[in-house]
Design an enzyme around this catalytic site. Structure first.
Site, PDB file in Angstrom:
ATOM      1  N   HIS A 110       0.753  -1.041  -0.220  1.00  0.00           N
ATOM      2  CA  HIS A 110       0.277   0.177  -0.116  1.00  0.00           C
ATOM      3  C   HIS A 110       1.115   1.795  -0.059  1.00  0.00           C
ATOM      4  O   HIS A 110       0.398   2.194   0.696  1.00  0.00           O
ATOM      5  CB  HIS A 110      -0.951  -0.091   1.477  1.00  0.00           C
ATOM      6  CG  HIS A 110      -1.787  -1.571   1.430  1.00  0.00           C
ATOM      7  ND1 HIS A 110      -1.402  -1.800   1.967  1.00  0.00           N
ATOM      8  CD2 HIS A 110      -2.853  -1.809   0.984  1.00  0.00           C
ATOM      9  CE1 HIS A 110      -2.217  -3.288   1.814  1.00  0.00           C
ATOM     10  NE2 HIS A 110      -3.080  -2.805   0.978  1.00  0.00           N
TER      11      HIS A 110
HETATM   12  S1  FES Z   1       1.805  -0.775   3.266  1.00  0.00           S
HETATM   13 FE1  FES Z   1       0.417  -1.811   3.964  1.00  0.00          FE
HETATM   14  S2  FES Z   1       1.259  -3.759   4.606  1.00  0.00           S
HETATM   15 FE2  FES Z   1       3.419  -2.196   3.761  1.00  0.00          FE
END
Ligand code: FES
Length: 186
Positions: free
Chosen positions: A151
């Site tokens: 993410h």
């Molecule tokens: S940014 Fe979501 S698991 Fe690493």
């Protein structure tokens, strides 16, 4: 340099581009892995079964070249042991920790060696993103540290979260120096 990923004889992923790889933290597999890779980094072979059962692993950090990272699987989690470059250390130390999402000085993320001295060249941390648990990629992201592609979390050269959804710095595991160059994780 492009990274080369393949599975070794034990089904572990070997990243030859960054020259880092994972050893399973059990005596037999670690010994075989070291033999097949010719890279004598994990010094736990021959450990008593009770030590292994307790989930500890010993690593000779002097065998990790500057700019290289070793990954060891410990209690089911990857532990990163990075031999940081002078540039990485300077970046980590010169960061305004108070301005970080999870404020922490670089030296608060280090554990003294047997003489009481900090060894900033060796960063030891659990290589798990504190957002939802993906494994961040090294030498990546906006802060020259690690990047979690799940993410988009950016960690710096101290493993501190700097940008993205992860709420905390990558965790420092329980470890200690047991001799000049050998650390024991767990
Ligand atoms: S940014 Fe979501 S698991 Fe690493």
């Amino acid at each position: 340099m492009s990274d080369t990923l393949h599975n070794d004889a034990h089904g572990e992923t070997v990243d030859e581009g960054k020259r880092d790889f994972i050893y399973i933290a059990t005596g037999a597999v670690a010994a075989a892995g070291v033999a097949s890779l010719g890279w004598p980094l994990v010094a736990q072979m021959g450990k008593a079964a009770d030590t292994l059962a307790a989930g500890s692993v010993e690593i000779d950090v002097s065998k990790i070249a500057e700019g290289q990272q070793l990954k060891v699987l410990w209690r089911g989690k990857p532990v990163f042991v990075r031999h940081r470059t002078a540039k990485e250390i300077t970046e980590a130390e010169n960061t305004d920790a108070a301005a970080c999402p999870d404020p922490q000085m670089d030296n608060e993320r280090l554990i003294p060696d047997t003489t009481g001295k900090l060894r900033p060249e060796y960063l030891v941390m659990i290589g798990v993103c504190t957002h939802f648990g993906c494994i961040p990629v090294g030498e990546a992201g906006d802060f020259d540290g690690w990047y979690c592609p799940c993410h988009g979390s950016h960690y710096d050269t101290s493993g501190r979260i700097r940008k993205g959804p992860a709420p905390k710095n990558m965790e420092i595991p329980e470890y200690q120096y047991i001799s000049e160059n050998v650390i024991k994780v767990g």
